[in-house]
Scaffold this motif. Structure first.
Motif, PDB file in Angstrom:
ATOM      1  N   ALA A  21      -1.699  10.890   8.165  1.00 57.55           N
ATOM      2  CA  ALA A  21      -1.508  11.800   9.041  1.00 57.55           C
ATOM      3  C   ALA A  21      -2.940  12.005   9.951  1.00 57.55           C
ATOM      4  O   ALA A  21      -3.476  11.345   9.603  1.00 57.55           O
ATOM      5  CB  ALA A  21      -0.961  13.200   8.910  1.00 57.55           C
ATOM      6  N   HIS A  22      -2.274  12.518  11.728  1.00 56.56           N
ATOM      7  CA  HIS A  22      -3.496  12.940  12.234  1.00 56.56           C
ATOM      8  C   HIS A  22      -4.533  14.122  11.220  1.00 56.56           C
ATOM      9  O   HIS A  22      -3.893  14.393  11.235  1.00 56.56           O
ATOM     10  CB  HIS A  22      -3.089  13.107  14.087  1.00 56.56           C
ATOM     11  CG  HIS A  22      -4.238  13.363  14.139  1.00 56.56           C
ATOM     12  ND1 HIS A  22      -5.642  14.051  14.473  1.00 56.56           N
ATOM     13  CD2 HIS A  22      -4.688  12.832  15.675  1.00 56.56           C
ATOM     14  CE1 HIS A  22      -6.560  13.932  15.587  1.00 56.56           C
ATOM     15  NE2 HIS A  22      -5.743  13.007  16.501  1.00 56.56           N
ATOM     16  N   THR A  23      -5.942  13.544  11.980  1.00 54.39           N
ATOM     17  CA  THR A  23      -6.845  15.048  10.732  1.00 54.39           C
ATOM     18  C   THR A  23      -6.193  16.267  11.415  1.00 54.39           C
ATOM     19  O   THR A  23      -6.875  17.089  11.282  1.00 54.39           O
ATOM     20  CB  THR A  23      -8.220  14.110  10.857  1.00 54.39           C
ATOM     21  OG1 THR A  23      -8.773  13.780  12.174  1.00 54.39           O
ATOM     22  CG2 THR A  23      -8.441  13.006   9.964  1.00 54.39           C
ATOM     23  N   ALA A  24      -6.400  15.756  12.409  1.00 58.21           N
ATOM     24  CA  ALA A  24      -6.111  17.629  13.363  1.00 58.21           C
ATOM     25  C   ALA A  24      -4.883  18.017  12.350  1.00 58.21           C
ATOM     26  O   ALA A  24      -4.642  19.260  13.017  1.00 58.21           O
ATOM     27  CB  ALA A  24      -6.218  17.292  15.401  1.00 58.21           C
ATOM     28  N   ALA A  59      -4.928   9.501   0.116  1.00 58.61           N
ATOM     29  CA  ALA A  59      -5.661   9.392  -0.763  1.00 58.61           C
ATOM     30  C   ALA A  59      -6.680   9.467  -1.552  1.00 58.61           C
ATOM     31  O   ALA A  59      -7.785   9.468  -2.954  1.00 58.61           O
ATOM     32  CB  ALA A  59      -5.294   7.786  -0.714  1.00 58.61           C
ATOM     33  N   ILE A  60      -7.946   9.463  -0.637  1.00 63.83           N
ATOM     34  CA  ILE A  60      -9.175   9.223  -0.878  1.00 63.83           C
ATOM     35  C   ILE A  60      -8.844  10.310  -1.671  1.00 63.83           C
ATOM     36  O   ILE A  60     -10.189  10.263  -2.848  1.00 63.83           O
ATOM     37  CB  ILE A  60     -10.270   9.260   0.552  1.00 63.83           C
ATOM     38  CG1 ILE A  60     -10.626   7.437   0.983  1.00 63.83           C
ATOM     39  CG2 ILE A  60     -11.912   9.826  -0.360  1.00 63.83           C
ATOM     40  CD1 ILE A  60     -11.232   7.740   1.324  1.00 63.83           C
ATOM     41  N   VAL A 100      -8.838   4.343   7.623  1.00 61.74           N
ATOM     42  CA  VAL A 100      -8.902   3.552   8.545  1.00 61.74           C
ATOM     43  C   VAL A 100      -8.760   3.619   9.576  1.00 61.74           C
ATOM     44  O   VAL A 100      -9.577   2.597  11.107  1.00 61.74           O
ATOM     45  CB  VAL A 100      -6.990   3.426   8.462  1.00 61.74           C
ATOM     46  CG1 VAL A 100      -6.152   2.454   7.638  1.00 61.74           C
ATOM     47  CG2 VAL A 100      -5.990   4.704   8.790  1.00 61.74           C
ATOM     48  N   ALA A 101      -9.042   4.710   9.883  1.00 65.14           N
ATOM     49  CA  ALA A 101     -10.319   5.297  11.084  1.00 65.14           C
ATOM     50  C   ALA A 101     -11.580   6.822  10.870  1.00 65.14           C
ATOM     51  O   ALA A 101     -10.150   7.472   9.920  1.00 65.14           O
ATOM     52  CB  ALA A 101      -8.946   5.408  12.862  1.00 65.14           C
ATOM     53  N   PRO A 159      -6.307   8.901   4.942  1.00 65.30           N
ATOM     54  CA  PRO A 159      -6.093   7.934   4.659  1.00 65.30           C
ATOM     55  C   PRO A 159      -4.365   7.347   3.911  1.00 65.30           C
ATOM     56  O   PRO A 159      -4.821   8.673   2.739  1.00 65.30           O
ATOM     57  CB  PRO A 159      -7.213   7.227   4.002  1.00 65.30           C
ATOM     58  CG  PRO A 159      -8.017   8.874   3.991  1.00 65.30           C
ATOM     59  CD  PRO A 159      -7.736   9.577   5.005  1.00 65.30           C
ATOM     60  N   ASP A 160      -4.098   6.777   4.350  1.00 65.48           N
ATOM     61  CA  ASP A 160      -2.534   6.752   2.963  1.00 65.48           C
ATOM     62  C   ASP A 160      -3.244   5.737   1.624  1.00 65.48           C
ATOM     63  O   ASP A 160      -2.070   5.836   0.675  1.00 65.48           O
ATOM     64  CB  ASP A 160      -1.182   6.096   3.539  1.00 65.48           C
ATOM     65  CG  ASP A 160      -1.781   4.997   3.885  1.00 65.48           C
ATOM     66  OD1 ASP A 160      -3.147   4.690   3.976  1.00 65.48           O
ATOM     67  OD2 ASP A 160      -1.434   3.848   4.396  1.00 65.48           O
ATOM     68  N   GLU A 161      -4.454   5.510   1.694  1.00 66.89           N
ATOM     69  CA  GLU A 161      -4.609   4.325   0.601  1.00 66.89           C
ATOM     70  C   GLU A 161      -5.820   4.482   0.192  1.00 66.89           C
ATOM     71  O   GLU A 161      -7.384   4.503   1.141  1.00 66.89           O
ATOM     72  CB  GLU A 161      -4.264   2.994   0.749  1.00 66.89           C
ATOM     73  CG  GLU A 161      -4.319   1.783  -0.377  1.00 66.89           C
ATOM     74  CD  GLU A 161      -4.022   1.077  -0.561  1.00 66.89           C
ATOM     75  OE1 GLU A 161      -2.827  -0.102  -0.994  1.00 66.89           O
ATOM     76  OE2 GLU A 161      -4.422  -0.231   0.413  1.00 66.89           O
ATOM     77  N   ALA A 162      -6.483   4.295  -0.910  1.00 68.82           N
ATOM     78  CA  ALA A 162      -7.170   4.505  -1.975  1.00 68.82           C
ATOM     79  C   ALA A 162      -7.616   4.280  -2.809  1.00 68.82           C
ATOM     80  O   ALA A 162      -7.491   3.681  -3.312  1.00 68.82           O
ATOM     81  CB  ALA A 162      -8.297   5.469  -1.622  1.00 68.82           C
ATOM     82  N   VAL A 163      -8.901   2.677  -2.913  1.00 66.31           N
ATOM     83  CA  VAL A 163      -8.861   1.899  -4.346  1.00 66.31           C
ATOM     84  C   VAL A 163     -10.883   2.219  -4.679  1.00 66.31           C
ATOM     85  O   VAL A 163     -11.915   2.293  -4.311  1.00 66.31           O
ATOM     86  CB  VAL A 163      -8.423   0.647  -4.266  1.00 66.31           C
ATOM     87  CG1 VAL A 163      -9.432  -0.721  -5.160  1.00 66.31           C
ATOM     88  CG2 VAL A 163      -7.770   0.117  -3.423  1.00 66.31           C
ATOM     89  N   LEU A 164     -10.992   2.453  -6.274  1.00 70.65           N
ATOM     90  CA  LEU A 164     -12.050   2.544  -6.874  1.00 70.65           C
ATOM     91  C   LEU A 164     -11.173   1.690  -7.622  1.00 70.65           C
ATOM     92  O   LEU A 164     -11.211   1.320  -8.314  1.00 70.65           O
ATOM     93  CB  LEU A 164     -11.617   4.062  -8.020  1.00 70.65           C
ATOM     94  CG  LEU A 164     -12.766   4.203  -8.601  1.00 70.65           C
ATOM     95  CD1 LEU A 164     -14.013   4.641  -8.120  1.00 70.65           C
ATOM     96  CD2 LEU A 164     -12.595   5.848  -9.323  1.00 70.65           C
ATOM     97  N   THR A 165     -12.859   0.833  -7.731  1.00 64.99           N
ATOM     98  CA  THR A 165     -13.406  -0.587  -8.703  1.00 64.99           C
ATOM     99  C   THR A 165     -14.183  -0.002  -9.569  1.00 64.99           C
ATOM    100  O   THR A 165     -15.408   0.595  -9.431  1.00 64.99           O
ATOM    101  CB  THR A 165     -13.669  -1.816  -7.467  1.00 64.99           C
ATOM    102  OG1 THR A 165     -12.873  -2.038  -6.728  1.00 64.99           O
ATOM    103  CG2 THR A 165     -13.835  -2.855  -8.609  1.00 64.99           C
TER     104      THR A 165
END
Length: 358
Positions: free
Chosen positions: A185-188, A196-197, A235-236, A241-247
């Protein structure tokens, strides 16, 4: 081609090896040099070549066999070639690429290969390539596939730096990724999306509250670890964000198999998508095996756990007890400041000579 005097002080031999460039996948010159030296100065050994690995062994019909293995490659040069020497006697310090990881260990093994004509154990020497890069290129793996009989032994000694002490076994290592999905979504208008984060907050909480095990095996203490090493997402600067990855990296004691370690992490992070992206099982110390116990006694009767992963695990998977025993401080490996004390090189050589001599 450079030349090596295998009968020289192993300190001088270390300096000569350090001055031979051998970054991973560029080991031909050092392998050629080692092969030529062994063939000319150790006629009592059977010597063969496999890729850029050099293998040599006695065939005396002894009831037991000890294998000494060291890799010839180094990490890339970091303004630390050629070798630089400071001081005198056992307090002399050798600075340079590979002094710790692990040309001082190679020097000890090469010196012993030439010096020991009638060892009480049959001895195999393996000087191999590509240890410092991805496991699929490791020369030991190629040797295992193509020349498995050359890796048979009652004890394997890896010359990896161990501060001149016996390190038994090694930890396993596993890397996992936890992936969280959201909605852009737009952050606004952030309420219209799912971040996701932010969704990683719960697995991070579980990680922060986690208490690693401390495990005693054969009198050696293995400290486990579980650490987040990377977070990726976004992404910007104006998009939810629609995806986040934790290693996450897990170092586990060798009383657990890779499967058991994986099951443990899946239980810890239940409810999340867990993907194993890298796994190398550990190695039990095996110090009760006769040859291993004999080596520990020769080294003063003390051994400690290896807190890290090394190629001892490859031998453990073959059912061969294996230890790390080499000069140098492992915390200096891969740094520009690599250096090793001459006395430690001589001390390791002395212990192994006593262990292998009749």
């Amino acid at each position: 081609m450079p030349s090596l005097d295998l009968h020289a002080d192993p300190v001088d031999l270390t300096a000569a090896l350090v001055d031979i460039f051998s970054v991973s996948e560029e080991e031909k010159v050092i392998a050629d040099t080692v092969q030529a030296a062994l063939q000319a100065q150790a006629p009592h050994l059977e010597v063969i070549r496999n890729g850029d690995a050099v293998l040599a062994r006695t065939n005396l019909g002894r009831p037991s066999r000890v294998l000494l293995a060291g890799h010839l490659d180094t990490v890339p040069v970091n303004e630390n070639m050629p070798v630089r020497r400071e001081g005198t006697g056992d307090d002399e310090i050798l600075h340079g690429l590979g002094t710790v990881d692990m040309k001082s260990g190679d020097a000890v093994f090469l010196h012993l290969a030439a010096a020991l004509r009638e060892p009480k154990h049959d001895v195999t020497f393996v000087f191999y390539d590509c240890e410092e890069i991805e496991a699929t290129k490791n020369g030991l793996g190629r040797i295992e596939r193509e020349l498995p009989e050359w890796l048979r032994a009652d004890l394997a000694i890896l010359g990896e730096p161990s501060n001149g002490g016996i390190e038994g076994g090694c930890q396993g290592t596993m890397r996992i990724e936890i992936r969280v999905e959201g909605a852009r979504a737009h952050t606004a208008r952030g309420w219209m999306g799912v971040n996701a984060i932010h969704g990683l907050a719960e697995p991070l909480r579980r990680l922060a509250e986690y208490t690693p095990r401390v495990v005693d095996i054969d009198g050696l203490t293995y400290r486990e670890g579980l650490q987040a090493t990377k977070i990726g997402g976004g992404v910007a600067g104006n998009v939810v964000p629609d995806e986040a990855v934790l290693t996450i990296n897990h170092r586990f004691a060798p009383d657990r198999s890779g499967e058991q370690a994986e099951a443990h992490l899946r239980e810890l992070f239940e409810g999340y998508d867990v993907k194993v992206v890298d796994l190398s099982p550990g190695a039990l110390p095996g110090l009760s095996a006769p040859a291993a116990a004999e080596l520990v006694a020769a080294a003063g009767g003390k051994a400690v756990a290896k807190l890290g992963w090394t190629d001892v695990a490859r031998f453990a998977a073959l059912g061969i007890p294996a230890v790390n025993f080499g000069p140098g401080d492992p915390t200096l490996a891969h740094t520009r400041q690599e250096n090793v004390r001459a006395g430690e090189i001589r001390q390791v050589a002395s212990v192994l000579r006593a262990f292998l001599s009749v």
